[in-house]
Design a protein around this motif. Sequence first.
Motif, PDB file in Angstrom:
ATOM      1  N   LEU A 227      23.951  15.220  90.477  1.00 12.45           N
ATOM      2  CA  LEU A 227      24.867  15.041  91.599  1.00 12.45           C
ATOM      3  C   LEU A 227      24.558  15.972  92.759  1.00 12.45           C
ATOM      4  O   LEU A 227      24.887  15.668  93.910  1.00 12.45           O
ATOM      5  CB  LEU A 227      26.306  15.269  91.127  1.00 12.45           C
ATOM      6  N   GLY A 228      23.917  17.119  92.474  1.00 12.97           N
ATOM      7  CA  GLY A 228      23.649  18.087  93.521  1.00 12.97           C
ATOM      8  C   GLY A 228      22.753  17.576  94.631  1.00 12.97           C
ATOM      9  O   GLY A 228      23.099  17.693  95.824  1.00 12.97           O
ATOM     10  N   PRO A 229      21.583  17.004  94.328  1.00 17.86           N
ATOM     11  CA  PRO A 229      20.673  16.573  95.399  1.00 17.86           C
ATOM     12  C   PRO A 229      21.277  15.574  96.387  1.00 17.86           C
ATOM     13  O   PRO A 229      21.138  15.771  97.614  1.00 17.86           O
ATOM     14  CB  PRO A 229      19.485  15.992  94.628  1.00 17.86           C
ATOM     15  N   PRO A 230      21.964  14.505  95.947  1.00 18.39           N
ATOM     16  CA  PRO A 230      22.537  13.596  96.949  1.00 18.39           C
ATOM     17  C   PRO A 230      23.639  14.234  97.783  1.00 18.39           C
ATOM     18  O   PRO A 230      23.806  13.890  98.955  1.00 18.39           O
ATOM     19  CB  PRO A 230      23.073  12.423  96.117  1.00 18.39           C
ATOM     20  N   LEU A 231      24.389  15.169  97.203  1.00 20.24           N
ATOM     21  CA  LEU A 231      25.419  15.854  97.985  1.00 20.24           C
ATOM     22  C   LEU A 231      24.797  16.827  98.981  1.00 20.24           C
ATOM     23  O   LEU A 231      25.236  16.929 100.130  1.00 20.24           O
ATOM     24  CB  LEU A 231      26.383  16.592  97.058  1.00 20.24           C
ATOM     25  N   ALA A 232      23.761  17.548  98.551  1.00 18.26           N
ATOM     26  CA  ALA A 232      23.116  18.509  99.440  1.00 18.26           C
ATOM     27  C   ALA A 232      22.408  17.822 100.600  1.00 18.26           C
ATOM     28  O   ALA A 232      22.352  18.358 101.711  1.00 18.26           O
ATOM     29  CB  ALA A 232      22.130  19.364  98.648  1.00 18.26           C
ATOM     30  N   ALA A 233      21.872  16.633 100.353  1.00 16.67           N
ATOM     31  CA  ALA A 233      21.125  15.925 101.396  1.00 16.67           C
ATOM     32  C   ALA A 233      22.020  15.032 102.249  1.00 16.67           C
ATOM     33  O   ALA A 233      21.566  14.535 103.285  1.00 16.67           O
ATOM     34  CB  ALA A 233      20.027  15.079 100.747  1.00 16.67           C
ATOM     35  N   GLN A 247      23.451  30.257  88.504  1.00 14.56           N
ATOM     36  CA  GLN A 247      22.614  30.766  87.420  1.00 14.56           C
ATOM     37  C   GLN A 247      21.408  29.860  87.140  1.00 14.56           C
ATOM     38  O   GLN A 247      20.695  30.067  86.170  1.00 14.56           O
ATOM     39  CB  GLN A 247      23.461  30.932  86.158  1.00 14.56           C
ATOM     40  N   ASP A 248      21.211  28.879  87.992  1.00 10.60           N
ATOM     41  CA  ASP A 248      20.044  27.991  87.913  1.00 10.60           C
ATOM     42  C   ASP A 248      19.280  28.138  89.224  1.00 10.60           C
ATOM     43  O   ASP A 248      19.422  27.310  90.133  1.00 10.60           O
ATOM     44  CB  ASP A 248      20.497  26.544  87.692  1.00 10.60           C
ATOM     45  N   PRO A 249      18.467  29.194  89.361  1.00  9.46           N
ATOM     46  CA  PRO A 249      17.848  29.511  90.658  1.00  9.46           C
ATOM     47  C   PRO A 249      17.011  28.387  91.239  1.00  9.46           C
ATOM     48  O   PRO A 249      17.038  28.159  92.454  1.00  9.46           O
ATOM     49  CB  PRO A 249      16.987  30.743  90.345  1.00  9.46           C
ATOM     50  N   ALA A 250      16.276  27.656  90.406  1.00  6.63           N
ATOM     51  CA  ALA A 250      15.412  26.591  90.921  1.00  6.63           C
ATOM     52  C   ALA A 250      16.238  25.485  91.570  1.00  6.63           C
ATOM     53  O   ALA A 250      15.936  25.036  92.685  1.00  6.63           O
ATOM     54  CB  ALA A 250      14.543  26.035  89.800  1.00  6.63           C
ATOM     55  N   LEU A 251      17.296  25.049  90.890  1.00 11.84           N
ATOM     56  CA  LEU A 251      18.149  23.999  91.442  1.00 11.84           C
ATOM     57  C   LEU A 251      18.876  24.486  92.687  1.00 11.84           C
ATOM     58  O   LEU A 251      18.956  23.765  93.695  1.00 11.84           O
ATOM     59  CB  LEU A 251      19.151  23.535  90.391  1.00 11.84           C
ATOM     60  N   ALA A 252      19.397  25.720  92.640  1.00  9.11           N
ATOM     61  CA  ALA A 252      20.106  26.253  93.801  1.00  9.11           C
ATOM     62  C   ALA A 252      19.192  26.324  95.017  1.00  9.11           C
ATOM     63  O   ALA A 252      19.597  25.992  96.138  1.00  9.11           O
ATOM     64  CB  ALA A 252      20.675  27.633  93.469  1.00  9.11           C
ATOM     65  N   THR A 253      17.950  26.733  94.824  1.00 12.69           N
ATOM     66  CA  THR A 253      16.998  26.811  95.936  1.00 12.69           C
ATOM     67  C   THR A 253      16.701  25.425  96.497  1.00 12.69           C
ATOM     68  O   THR A 253      16.629  25.237  97.725  1.00 12.69           O
ATOM     69  CB  THR A 253      15.697  27.483  95.466  1.00 12.69           C
ATOM     70  N   ASP A 254      16.543  24.440  95.627  1.00 15.69           N
ATOM     71  CA  ASP A 254      16.293  23.069  96.084  1.00 15.69           C
ATOM     72  C   ASP A 254      17.473  22.541  96.906  1.00 15.69           C
ATOM     73  O   ASP A 254      17.278  21.876  97.936  1.00 15.69           O
ATOM     74  CB  ASP A 254      16.052  22.149  94.888  1.00 15.69           C
ATOM     75  N   ALA A 258      17.614  21.334 100.884  1.00 12.58           N
ATOM     76  CA  ALA A 258      18.126  20.042 101.324  1.00 12.58           C
ATOM     77  C   ALA A 258      19.275  20.210 102.312  1.00 12.58           C
ATOM     78  O   ALA A 258      19.404  19.439 103.275  1.00 12.58           O
ATOM     79  CB  ALA A 258      18.585  19.229 100.111  1.00 12.58           C
ATOM     80  N   ALA A 259      20.101  21.233 102.093  1.00 14.86           N
ATOM     81  CA  ALA A 259      21.241  21.468 102.978  1.00 14.86           C
ATOM     82  C   ALA A 259      20.812  21.867 104.384  1.00 14.86           C
ATOM     83  O   ALA A 259      21.557  21.666 105.352  1.00 14.86           O
ATOM     84  CB  ALA A 259      22.140  22.546 102.385  1.00 14.86           C
ATOM     85  N   ALA A 260      19.626  22.428 104.511  1.00 17.72           N
ATOM     86  CA  ALA A 260      19.143  22.865 105.821  1.00 17.72           C
ATOM     87  C   ALA A 260      18.881  21.703 106.769  1.00 17.72           C
ATOM     88  O   ALA A 260      18.790  21.902 107.985  1.00 17.72           O
ATOM     89  CB  ALA A 260      17.864  23.692 105.661  1.00 17.72           C
ATOM     90  N   GLN A 261      18.776  20.489 106.223  1.00 20.35           N
ATOM     91  CA  GLN A 261      18.455  19.334 107.063  1.00 20.35           C
ATOM     92  C   GLN A 261      19.533  19.070 108.111  1.00 20.35           C
ATOM     93  O   GLN A 261      19.234  18.591 109.207  1.00 20.35           O
ATOM     94  CB  GLN A 261      18.255  18.090 106.189  1.00 20.35           C
TER      95      GLN A 261
END
Length: 301
Positions: A227-233, A247-254, A258-261
């Motif tokens: 659910l994170g990627p579609p919400l972030a993008a 606590q999931d650094p890789a997912l949080a960074t991704d 995406a949020a920067a867009q």
Amino acid sequence: MPEPAEPEAAARAALPVLKTYKLFVGGAFPRSESGRVYEVTDAEGRWVANAPRASRKDARDAVVAARGAFPGWSGATAYNRGQVLYRVAELLQGRRAQFRAEVAAAEGLSRPAARAAVDAAIDRWVWYAGWSDKVAQVAGAANPVAGPYFNLSTPEPAGVVAVFAPRDSSLLGLVSVLAPVIVTGNTAVLVASERAPLPALSLAEVLATSDVPPGVVNVLSGRAAELGPPLAAHQDVNGLDLTGISQDPALATDLEAAAAQNLKRVRRPSPAPEDWTTADQGTARLLAFLETKTVWHPMGV
């Protein structure tokens, strides 16, 4: 003829009604668009219930509902928002037994500890509701300028905020991240803790029977990684609270990338576990998803 069973005996013989948990989107309780569910277990690994596993389509529907509710909720007076959220606390108070059972199962707590966690969550909700008409005094200002003008800065809600609930605190932590987002006029898409989603889904039932307008809070359960990627993008989401995936650094960074867009506001706490039992959570979460509007006006003569 045999004598009819006594009412009490019949009640004891009745089969239990298993609860069907559903998503909460736009004030309604839909099943997941995909029809998927997943097993929720207690702290000892025993099956408790099935929770809906939300899809990308469910996430998009939740954003649409949150965006539709934003003008009315952000346009309400701060005093009115506080009254509405205080009513939620009253309803939580009336369902303490249910929440205590769910929290105890999710976190492996004793009855006294679960009771303390639920009572603290209710107190926390009331505490944040009380900030509704006070946060502008903290975040606003009358700015000194060189000229015959008034220069006033006032806080305004950012818009739709996607909130990832904490993994380790199924109700107290959940309230601590959700309440400050909506009390300031934002609307929320809440992604419940994947391991312990039941208190969040039950909170949705409380919100549905309170005065909170449909769409102000939308609750999804499932996998944060899905659910994170579609919400972030999503271009109609204005902020991300990554508490539940810190606590999931890789997912949080991704998700940050995406949020920067569309220049979303992002709150990414330290990976270290937070102490949700602290009585005063401070104003950091209240201010995280506010924009500052500055107005110039002639003083006149």
